[in-house]
Design an enzyme around this catalytic site. Sequence first.
Site, mmCIF file in Angstrom:
data_model
loop_
_atom_site.group_PDB
_atom_site.id
_atom_site.type_symbol
_atom_site.label_atom_id
_atom_site.label_comp_id
_atom_site.label_asym_id
_atom_site.label_seq_id
_atom_site.Cartn_x
_atom_site.Cartn_y
_atom_site.Cartn_z
ATOM 1 N N CYS A 82 49.724 -32.732 -29.284
ATOM 2 C CA CYS A 82 49.239 -32.064 -30.481
ATOM 3 C C CYS A 82 50.343 -32.050 -31.539
ATOM 4 O O CYS A 82 51.473 -31.657 -31.256
ATOM 5 C CB CYS A 82 48.826 -30.642 -30.109
ATOM 6 S SG CYS A 82 48.609 -29.530 -31.499
ATOM 7 N N GLU A 83 50.011 -32.469 -32.733
ATOM 8 C CA GLU A 83 51.021 -32.500 -33.791
ATOM 9 C C GLU A 83 51.387 -31.102 -34.299
ATOM 10 O O GLU A 83 52.395 -30.939 -34.961
ATOM 11 C CB GLU A 83 50.562 -33.380 -34.952
ATOM 12 C CG GLU A 83 49.398 -32.858 -35.735
ATOM 13 C CD GLU A 83 48.970 -33.800 -36.846
ATOM 14 O OE1 GLU A 83 48.491 -33.300 -37.866
ATOM 15 O OE2 GLU A 83 49.115 -35.032 -36.690
ATOM 16 N N HIS A 84 50.587 -30.098 -33.984
ATOM 17 C CA HIS A 84 50.885 -28.745 -34.456
ATOM 18 C C HIS A 84 51.952 -28.039 -33.622
ATOM 19 O O HIS A 84 52.761 -27.290 -34.160
ATOM 20 C CB HIS A 84 49.619 -27.888 -34.468
ATOM 21 C CG HIS A 84 48.609 -28.361 -35.454
ATOM 22 N ND1 HIS A 84 47.262 -28.156 -35.290
ATOM 23 C CD2 HIS A 84 48.742 -29.047 -36.613
ATOM 24 C CE1 HIS A 84 46.617 -28.679 -36.309
ATOM 25 N NE2 HIS A 84 47.484 -29.234 -37.119
ATOM 26 N N HIS A 85 51.931 -28.227 -32.295
ATOM 27 C CA HIS A 85 52.861 -27.526 -31.412
ATOM 28 C C HIS A 85 53.688 -28.479 -30.551
ATOM 29 O O HIS A 85 54.504 -28.029 -29.757
ATOM 30 C CB HIS A 85 52.100 -26.583 -30.463
ATOM 31 C CG HIS A 85 51.337 -25.514 -31.161
ATOM 32 N ND1 HIS A 85 49.990 -25.623 -31.420
ATOM 33 C CD2 HIS A 85 51.734 -24.330 -31.680
ATOM 34 C CE1 HIS A 85 49.588 -24.542 -32.054
ATOM 35 N NE2 HIS A 85 50.620 -23.737 -32.231
ATOM 36 N N GLN A 124 42.857 -34.133 -31.896
ATOM 37 C CA GLN A 124 41.793 -34.766 -31.129
ATOM 38 C C GLN A 124 40.747 -35.384 -32.052
ATOM 39 O O GLN A 124 40.232 -36.471 -31.783
ATOM 40 C CB GLN A 124 41.151 -33.759 -30.170
ATOM 41 C CG GLN A 124 40.133 -34.397 -29.237
ATOM 42 C CD GLN A 124 39.667 -33.458 -28.151
ATOM 43 O OE1 GLN A 124 40.455 -32.712 -27.577
ATOM 44 N NE2 GLN A 124 38.378 -33.467 -27.871
ATOM 45 N N HIS A 152 43.870 -28.519 -24.225
ATOM 46 C CA HIS A 152 45.043 -28.462 -25.094
ATOM 47 C C HIS A 152 45.973 -27.372 -24.585
ATOM 48 O O HIS A 152 45.586 -26.204 -24.546
ATOM 49 C CB HIS A 152 44.610 -28.146 -26.530
ATOM 50 C CG HIS A 152 43.772 -29.222 -27.145
ATOM 51 N ND1 HIS A 152 44.153 -29.869 -28.288
ATOM 52 C CD2 HIS A 152 42.597 -29.771 -26.768
ATOM 53 C CE1 HIS A 152 43.243 -30.771 -28.603
ATOM 54 N NE2 HIS A 152 42.281 -30.731 -27.685
ATOM 55 N N CYS A 154 48.316 -26.038 -25.982
ATOM 56 C CA CYS A 154 48.601 -25.032 -27.010
ATOM 57 C C CYS A 154 47.585 -23.886 -26.927
ATOM 58 O O CYS A 154 47.821 -22.813 -27.472
ATOM 59 C CB CYS A 154 48.640 -25.643 -28.409
ATOM 60 S SG CYS A 154 47.192 -26.586 -28.876
#
Length: 189
Positions: A82-85, A124, A152, A154
Site C-alpha cells: 500500500c502506498e499510504h502506509h 488496489q 490490507h 494497514c
Amino acid sequence: MDTEAIKFHIEGLLKAIGEDPEREGLRETPARVAAMLEEVLEGVAYSNHDIAKMFGKTFSAESSGDVSSAVVMKDITVFSYCEHHLAMMYDMHVNVAYIPRGRVLGLSKIARICDMAAKRLQLQERLGSDISEIISEAAGTPDVGVVISGCHSCMTARGIRNASAKTVTTTFRGQFRDNADLQKLITEG
C-alpha cells in the site's frame, strides 16, 4: 533502485525507533531490506506499456469478439504494498477475463502481468486498472475485466485491526462495462 540509499535510510530508521543497528540480529538488516525492496518493488522500473511489451506474447486464435470467446483466468495470487502506509496487501486473488480479437495471450503471461503490476507501491483500485490496461494493450482488445480481492495489513494489523476484512475491487472495460453476463464470468464462483 538506489540500494545504497535504502540501506542508509533503514539504518536511520532502526536508530529512530530506538534499536541498535550494530547488534547481532540487525547488522545485516539494512542490506537485506534493500535486496527485498529491489525484488518486491521490481515493477516500479516499468511502465504499463513496458509490461505489455515484456509479456505480450500472443498466439493466433479464431474468435468472434463476443461473450462466447472470452478467456478467463481466476485466482491469480499476488501481493503488493500500500502506498499510504507501505503496508503489505496480501492474500490477493486476481480474476482476469478478456475477449480476444484474433489473438490470445499465453496463459502464463496473464499471471506474469498481474505479478509485475503488483510489484509497485499500489492502491488496489489502481492495480486493477493497471492490469486491465496492460492486458488490453498486450492482447489487442478493449474488452477486459479484472476483479481483485485482498487483505490490507494497514487494516488488519494496525488501526481498526479487523483481521477478517477483505477489499474487493472491479475494473470493467469495453463490453465488460455494461454486460452483466460477462461480469459474472469473473465475479462468481
